[in-house]
Design an enzyme around this catalytic site. Structure first.
Site, PDB file in Angstrom:
ATOM      1  N   TRP A 145      -5.847   7.899   4.575  1.00  0.00           N
ATOM      2  CA  TRP A 145      -6.433   6.704   4.808  1.00  0.00           C
ATOM      3  C   TRP A 145      -8.275   6.088   4.166  1.00  0.00           C
ATOM      4  O   TRP A 145      -7.427   5.054   4.018  1.00  0.00           O
ATOM      5  CB  TRP A 145      -6.363   6.593   6.199  1.00  0.00           C
ATOM      6  CG  TRP A 145      -7.427   7.800   6.666  1.00  0.00           C
ATOM      7  CD1 TRP A 145      -7.669   9.197   7.148  1.00  0.00           C
ATOM      8  CD2 TRP A 145      -8.880   7.590   6.670  1.00  0.00           C
ATOM      9  NE1 TRP A 145      -8.513   9.635   7.748  1.00  0.00           N
ATOM     10  CE2 TRP A 145      -9.991   9.106   6.860  1.00  0.00           C
ATOM     11  CE3 TRP A 145      -9.420   6.738   6.636  1.00  0.00           C
ATOM     12  CZ2 TRP A 145     -10.654   8.872   7.209  1.00  0.00           C
ATOM     13  CZ3 TRP A 145     -10.994   6.928   6.796  1.00  0.00           C
ATOM     14  CH2 TRP A 145     -12.195   7.699   7.075  1.00  0.00           C
ATOM     15  N   TRP A 173      -8.624   2.434  10.912  1.00  0.00           N
ATOM     16  CA  TRP A 173      -8.092   3.125   9.836  1.00  0.00           C
ATOM     17  C   TRP A 173      -7.581   4.410  11.006  1.00  0.00           C
ATOM     18  O   TRP A 173      -6.862   5.586  10.743  1.00  0.00           O
ATOM     19  CB  TRP A 173      -8.848   3.289   8.809  1.00  0.00           C
ATOM     20  CG  TRP A 173      -8.240   2.528   7.654  1.00  0.00           C
ATOM     21  CD1 TRP A 173      -8.582   1.286   7.393  1.00  0.00           C
ATOM     22  CD2 TRP A 173      -6.876   2.246   6.590  1.00  0.00           C
ATOM     23  NE1 TRP A 173      -8.119   0.471   6.243  1.00  0.00           N
ATOM     24  CE2 TRP A 173      -6.473   1.367   6.207  1.00  0.00           C
ATOM     25  CE3 TRP A 173      -5.818   3.069   6.893  1.00  0.00           C
ATOM     26  CZ2 TRP A 173      -6.084   0.215   5.624  1.00  0.00           C
ATOM     27  CZ3 TRP A 173      -4.283   2.214   6.006  1.00  0.00           C
ATOM     28  CH2 TRP A 173      -4.057   1.539   6.021  1.00  0.00           C
TER      29      TRP A 173
END
Ligand SMILES: Cc1cc2nc3c(=O)[nH]c(=O)nc-3n(C[C@H](O)[C@H](O)[C@H](O)COP(=O)(O)OP(=O)(O)OC[C@H]3O[C@@H](n4cnc5c(N)ncnc54)[C@H](O)[C@@H]3O)c2cc1C
Length: 473
Positions: free
Chosen positions: A354, A377
């Protein structure tokens, strides 16, 4: 007493607590902005955001000049620049709004060791540390945090500081010019500055604006302009977050129906998400580097460079993902629902770390902000705070059908799909060869085939997450 008003993320004259304090305490006030090479050279800097900042500084300078003052811009390390400016302006105090990111806190602590710095006000509506559990620990789940936020006295219009009519800045020393490169591309629909920020606020939430009343209904639709698009202005404090909260609270009291009331409340709750992530970053600065939840430190990411490039460039073969990524790269903004879809796709369908996506977002978002971006995120990756379960994996095609039902969002950003019939728009690879020819969209030539199979990748990702949990015990 002469005072330096050190501007960082509060590029505004309305409701500015630091400025109000400086004006109250000082006989003369010197507005200063410092371009710090440590920030300018970071890999998280984005040209569109930088251009938006420079535009905002130009507008702030103009507003200051109308009030007998002007902006002093300097390049360099804040410590050195401020030490010089204290002498040059014969100031005794530096006043600034508190910024709660780890970088800003370390910088301000270092400055305060040798220089007279006072922090007044905050980038958040509620100061980090003001909303804690009964045992004094910070909340790590949004819903009880929100309750704690709403239980505190709500911000009120009477607390908002007015725009000063006059600012006394005598014989200010030399300023460096405000850089004019990078310039803001025409494709970025965010004119910088406080005037535009306040105009948007008024149109969306203010007494003449009605859009906020449809917010609960429309905010998830990527094809509609159902959200405020205030995020870049909040990012740089061109609008006061407290003022936005007051407008939402007042809009709620004015609402005439249950649905409208809900719209205003849901909008306020989104602003509370912003505070939530500012508080999380303040209490748990390690999230800036890695997973909030250490159970996921051993995920074996695939990190395939070619897949990452396809994601960045909007050629994954999943139209909703590709449309959203092209919107991001061209305009510097992306709809929240689309952010969740593309983030889920990168992490859970491509099994890419991520942090790669987080960095790419920061390089392109005009509203790019460590706290909200990292929070978003990690929420999507399922590695963060809150109820963000690892098994929440968005099906991009279903999301697309639900939140872009007529395909208007896809058609807008993917002209190569213009002639594709509605029923294939969300998954054009399902078109038979004859239909592909008729509609000028040959899969693999005019538009890519899906780079991964969603269902296969879903299983693979669940296994990778499970292995990490087991390895961490
Ligand atoms: C992966 C991911 C990354 C994100 N990165 C950022 C970022 O870098 N900067 C940023 O400001 N927001 C970020 N968000 C949150 C959200 O997507 C944007 O704030 C929102 O889309 C901005 O559009 P708007 O101003 O029209 O929002 P509106 O829906 O009108 O909301 C009003 C304001 O509330 C705040 N807000 C709304 N949703 C959120 C949220 N989920 N988290 C935190 N604050 C929120 C924003 O300040 C926003 O301007 C991210 C979300 C995700 C899922």
């Amino acid at each position: 007493m002469n005072i330096i008003w050190w501007i960082r993320r509060d590029l505004r004259l309305h409701d500015n607590e630091a400025l109000a304090y400086a004006l109250e305490q000082g006989t003369a006030v010197f507005p200063v902005f410092i371009l710090d090479p440590a920030l300018l050279n970071s890999q998280y800097v984005g040209e569109k955001r930088l251009a938006f900042l420079y535009g905002g500084l130009r507008q702030l300078d103009a507003a200051l000049r109308e009030r007998g003052s002007r902006l002093l811009l300097r390049q360099g390390s804040p410590q050195t620049v401020l030490a010089d400016l204290l002498q040059e302006t014969q100031s005794e105090l530096i006043v600034a709004e508190a910024d709660h990111s780890p970088f800003a806190k370390a910088r301000d602590t270092a400055v305060a060791v040798t220089l007279p710095l006072r922090l007044v006000g905050s980038t958040a509506v509620k100061l980090p540390g003001s909303i804690l559990k009964q045992d004094g620990d910070p909340y790590i789940v949004y819903t009880p945090f929100k309750k704690g936020w709403l239980d505190l006295p709500l911000p009120q219009r009477s607390q908002l500081h007015p725009v000063p009519t006059q600012i006394n800045t005598p014989a200010a020393p030399e300023s460096d010019p405000i850089p004019d490169t990078p310039a803001l591309p025409d494709s970025v629909p965010f004119p910088p500055g406080e005037i535009e920020g306040l105009r948007r606020l008024e149109n969306f939430v203010g007494s003449n604006g009605r859009s906020v009343y449809d917010y609960a209904e429309q905010r998830n639709r990527m094809d509609l302009e159902g959200t405020s698009r205030l995020s870049p202005y909040l990012r740089f404090g061109m609008v006061s977050p407290r003022r936005v909260a007051v407008e939402a609270i007042e809009a709620r009291s004015r609402a005439r129906s249950e649905g409208s009331r809900k719209g205003a409340l849901v909008f306020l709750q989104e602003l509370i998400w912003r505070d939530f992530y500012i508080h999380i970053l303040h209490h748990f600065p390690h999230v800036a580097q890695g997973n909030f939840n250490e159970k996921y430190d051993r995920i074996e990411w695939r990190n395939d460079e070619a897949d990452f490039a396809a994601w960045c460039e909007g050629r994954t073969g999943y139209p909703v993902v590709d449309a959203a990524m092209r919107q991001l790269v061209q305009t510097g903004w992306m709809h929240n629902r689309a952010r969740m879809i593309v983030a889920s796709f990168l992490v859970k369908d491509l099994l890419i770390d991520w942090r790669w996506g987080e960095r790419f977002f920061m390089q392109h978002l005009v509203d790019g902000d460590l706290a909200s971006n990292n929070g978003g995120w990690q929420w999507t990756a399922g590695t963060g705070t809150d109820a963000a379960p690892y098994f929440r994996i968005f099906n991009p095609t279903l999301q697309s059908k639900k939140f872009d039902p007529n395909g208007d969002f896809i058609r807008r950003w993917l002209p190569e799909l213009a002639d594709v019939p509605d029923k294939f728009l969300h998954e054009p690879d399902k078109m038979e060869t004859a239909v592909q020819r008729q509609t000028n969209c040959i899969i693999g030539e005019d538009y890519p085939a899906p780079i991964v199979d969603h269902h296969a990748m879903r299983d693979r990702t669940l296994a990778a997450y499970k292995e990490s949990r087991e390895a961490e015990g």
